[in-house]
Enzyme design. Structure first.
Site, PDB file in Angstrom:
ATOM      1  N   PRO A 115       0.824  -1.220   0.000  1.00 46.76           N
ATOM      2  CA  PRO A 115       0.000   0.000   0.000  1.00 46.76           C
ATOM      3  C   PRO A 115       0.853   1.263   0.000  1.00 46.76           C
ATOM      4  O   PRO A 115       1.990   1.252   0.510  1.00 46.76           O
ATOM      5  CB  PRO A 115      -0.799  -0.102   1.307  1.00 46.76           C
ATOM      6  N   ASP A 116       0.324   2.338  -0.586  1.00 47.69           N
ATOM      7  CA  ASP A 116       1.056   3.601  -0.503  1.00 47.69           C
ATOM      8  C   ASP A 116       0.723   4.294   0.816  1.00 47.69           C
ATOM      9  O   ASP A 116       0.128   3.675   1.711  1.00 47.69           O
ATOM     10  CB  ASP A 116       0.809   4.481  -1.747  1.00 47.69           C
ATOM     11  N   PHE A 117       1.121   5.547   0.956  1.00 45.69           N
ATOM     12  CA  PHE A 117       0.956   6.232   2.235  1.00 45.69           C
ATOM     13  C   PHE A 117      -0.275   7.130   2.275  1.00 45.69           C
ATOM     14  O   PHE A 117      -1.038   7.124   3.221  1.00 45.69           O
ATOM     15  CB  PHE A 117       2.207   7.090   2.539  1.00 45.69           C
ATOM     16  N   ARG A 118      -0.478   7.920   1.199  1.00 42.39           N
ATOM     17  CA  ARG A 118      -1.457   9.009   1.282  1.00 42.39           C
ATOM     18  C   ARG A 118      -2.744   8.787   0.501  1.00 42.39           C
ATOM     19  O   ARG A 118      -3.604   9.661   0.505  1.00 42.39           O
ATOM     20  CB  ARG A 118      -0.784  10.329   0.867  1.00 42.39           C
TER      21      ARG A 118
ATOM     22  N   ASN B 215      11.140   4.687  -2.465  1.00 42.76           N
ATOM     23  CA  ASN B 215      10.706   3.415  -1.881  1.00 42.76           C
ATOM     24  C   ASN B 215      11.869   2.684  -1.213  1.00 42.76           C
ATOM     25  O   ASN B 215      13.018   2.814  -1.630  1.00 42.76           O
ATOM     26  CB  ASN B 215      10.079   2.525  -2.960  1.00 42.76           C
TER      27      ASN B 215
ATOM     28  N   ASP C 271      11.549  -0.735  -0.648  1.00 42.23           N
ATOM     29  CA  ASP C 271      11.190  -2.153  -0.805  1.00 42.23           C
ATOM     30  C   ASP C 271      12.152  -2.990  -1.637  1.00 42.23           C
ATOM     31  O   ASP C 271      12.008  -4.216  -1.720  1.00 42.23           O
ATOM     32  CB  ASP C 271       9.767  -2.272  -1.378  1.00 42.23           C
TER      33      ASP C 271
ATOM     34  N   HIS D  90      15.347   7.132   0.419  1.00 45.00           N
ATOM     35  CA  HIS D  90      14.882   6.874   1.785  1.00 45.00           C
ATOM     36  C   HIS D  90      15.406   5.562   2.360  1.00 45.00           C
ATOM     37  O   HIS D  90      14.872   5.053   3.341  1.00 45.00           O
ATOM     38  CB  HIS D  90      13.342   6.922   1.829  1.00 45.00           C
TER      39      HIS D  90
HETATM   40  P1  OAD Z   1       2.320   8.708  -1.343  1.00 49.58           P
HETATM   41  O1  OAD Z   1       1.444   7.668  -0.727  1.00 49.58           O
HETATM   42  O2  OAD Z   1       2.362  10.036  -0.704  1.00 49.58           O
HETATM   43  O3  OAD Z   1       1.884   8.931  -2.863  1.00 49.58           O
HETATM   44  C1  OAD Z   1       1.677   7.853  -3.729  1.00 49.58           C
HETATM   45  C2  OAD Z   1       0.982   8.387  -4.959  1.00 49.58           C
HETATM   46  O4  OAD Z   1       0.908   7.296  -5.901  1.00 49.58           O
HETATM   47  C3  OAD Z   1      -0.446   8.850  -4.707  1.00 49.58           C
HETATM   48  O5  OAD Z   1      -0.580  10.177  -5.194  1.00 49.58           O
HETATM   49  C4  OAD Z   1      -1.339   7.873  -5.508  1.00 49.58           C
HETATM   50  O6  OAD Z   1      -2.411   8.530  -6.163  1.00 49.58           O
HETATM   51  C5  OAD Z   1      -0.368   7.337  -6.518  1.00 49.58           C
HETATM   52  N1  OAD Z   1      -0.600   5.935  -6.944  1.00 49.58           N
HETATM   53  C6  OAD Z   1      -0.952   4.861  -6.207  1.00 49.58           C
HETATM   54  N2  OAD Z   1      -0.993   3.742  -6.952  1.00 49.58           N
HETATM   55  C7  OAD Z   1      -0.658   4.134  -8.219  1.00 49.58           C
HETATM   56  C8  OAD Z   1      -0.511   3.444  -9.467  1.00 49.58           C
HETATM   57  N3  OAD Z   1      -0.709   2.127  -9.591  1.00 49.58           N
HETATM   58  N4  OAD Z   1      -0.141   4.171 -10.549  1.00 49.58           N
HETATM   59  C9  OAD Z   1       0.071   5.526 -10.453  1.00 49.58           C
HETATM   60  N5  OAD Z   1      -0.056   6.209  -9.316  1.00 49.58           N
HETATM   61  C10 OAD Z   1      -0.396   5.529  -8.198  1.00 49.58           C
HETATM   62  O7  OAD Z   1       3.786   8.060  -1.484  1.00 49.58           O
HETATM   63  P2  OAD Z   1       5.190   8.801  -1.746  1.00 49.58           P
HETATM   64  O8  OAD Z   1       4.995  10.026  -2.580  1.00 49.58           O
HETATM   65  O9  OAD Z   1       6.136   7.785  -2.220  1.00 49.58           O
HETATM   66  O10 OAD Z   1       8.853   8.242   3.413  1.00 49.58           O
HETATM   67  O11 OAD Z   1       5.561   9.248  -0.284  1.00 49.58           O
HETATM   68  C11 OAD Z   1       6.792   9.829  -0.032  1.00 49.58           C
HETATM   69  C12 OAD Z   1       7.338   9.416   1.300  1.00 49.58           C
HETATM   70  O12 OAD Z   1       6.352   9.596   2.318  1.00 49.58           O
HETATM   71  C13 OAD Z   1       7.669   7.948   1.407  1.00 49.58           C
HETATM   72  O13 OAD Z   1       8.921   7.625   0.842  1.00 49.58           O
HETATM   73  C14 OAD Z   1       7.652   7.705   2.869  1.00 49.58           C
HETATM   74  C15 OAD Z   1       6.465   8.533   3.290  1.00 49.58           C
HETATM   75  O14 OAD Z   1       6.585   9.106   4.522  1.00 49.58           O
HETATM   76  C16 OAD Z   1       9.514   7.557   4.349  1.00 49.58           C
HETATM   77  O15 OAD Z   1       9.123   6.503   4.785  1.00 49.58           O
HETATM   78  C17 OAD Z   1      10.782   8.210   4.773  1.00 49.58           C
END
Ligand code: OAD
Ligand code: ZN
Length: 242
Positions: free
Chosen positions: A35-38, A106, A108, A123
């Site tokens: 899963p992503d974060f936001r 990432n 991972d 990171h």
């Molecule tokens: P976010 O969760 O902030 O953003 C992920 C983005 O990917 C979102 O805008 C989604 O809409 C988009 N998304 C999800 N699935 C997708 C797909 N299949 N194709 C295209 N887009 C998709 O994650 P990051 O920007 O990576 O830091 O967050 C940055 C940092 O915040 C992370 O590295 C982490 C976190 O705190 C640490 O752990 C230090």
């Protein structure tokens, strides 16, 4: 430019370029089951006793390493995750000397698992861990095959080489990432909300006119990008016939 036209142009640009840099985030790995974060289903929208930004901070790690490790083992490590189409196509583009570097937020390790060699992990990585006292290196198994707070043979607490909130990024990695971004012809930014600095700010080092942004949702950099595609990255990369 409409989504479809941008997608068409993007495919042509990738076919033509031999100096691409890819800058990605958590959205690159969602199709791998991480899963992503936001996003709505992201880690930061779950109910936790402490906000994840708190748990994932340097001071919290030092004060409550037991709570940190419970969360970290459950939410940050996905042992079964495999690279998806995006990772695999990026590795192929590097092999064909078209892609100069992957810059990723990432942790991972999926780009390397897919075969990419020049990966700048802004990171850090779940695969690297060190004792805080004697700096001895430990692999991921030291974290996954223990419970509670993992400790070194010297008694010191082991910490993942993952950049926590309140911690700076590694200078050498940032420098290398900036160098590749500055020198590239085509920059692909994908799967990142571009909400976290200093990582998001690295895009500003790109001075070309082929900034392609692929993200499901809008980002603060959409207006700066030359091509914006609001589609899943794995789907977009599956269209690159390479
Ligand atoms: P976010 O969760 O902030 O953003 C992920 C983005 O990917 C979102 O805008 C989604 O809409 C988009 N998304 C999800 N699935 C997708 C797909 N299949 N194709 C295209 N887009 C998709 O994650 P990051 O920007 O990576 O830091 O967050 C940055 C940092 O915040 C992370 O590295 C982490 C976190 O705190 C640490 O752990 C230090
Ligand atoms: Zn030690």
């Amino acid at each position: 430019m409409t989504n479809d036209n941008a997608l068409h142009e993007f495919i042509k640009l990738v076919q033509k370029s031999d100096n691409i840099v890819f800058f990605g985030g958590a959205g690159v790995s969602t199709a791998s089951g991480i899963p992503d974060f936001r996003s709505a289903k992201g880690l930061y929208n779950e109910d936790n006793l402490f906000p994840p930004e708190t748990i994932l901070s340097h001071s919290f790690f030092l004060e409550h390493p037991d709570i940190f490790y419970d969360f970290y083992r459950q939410k940050m490590i996905y042992l079964k995750a495999k690279p998806n189409t995006a990772h695999v196509v990026l590795a192929k583009l590097e092999q064909q000397d078209k892609l100069m570097a992957v810059v990723t937020q990432n942790i991972d390790g999926l780009h390397q698992m897919a075969g990419s060699k020049r990966v700048f992990e802004l990171h850090g990585s779940i695969y690297n861990n060190h004792c805080l006292k004697c700096h001895k290196f430990y692999g991921l198994d030291k974290i996954t095959e223990t419970s509670g707070v993992p400790r070194c043979t010297c008694g010191g607490v082991i910490k993942p080489d993952v950049v926590l909130y309140e911690e700076p990024l590694d200078d050498n990695i940032v420098r290398a990432a900036i160098g590749s971004i500055r020198d590239c012809d085509l920059m692909i930014v994908a799967g990142t909300s571009l909400a976290v600095y200093p990582a998001a700010g690295l895009i500003n080092y790109y001075s070309g006119n082929k900034l392609c942004l692929i993200n499901l949702s809008a980002t603060p950099y959409d207006s700066m990008a030359n091509y914006v595609i609001h589609q899943p990255i794995d789907k977009v990369f599956s269209l690159l016939d390479i």
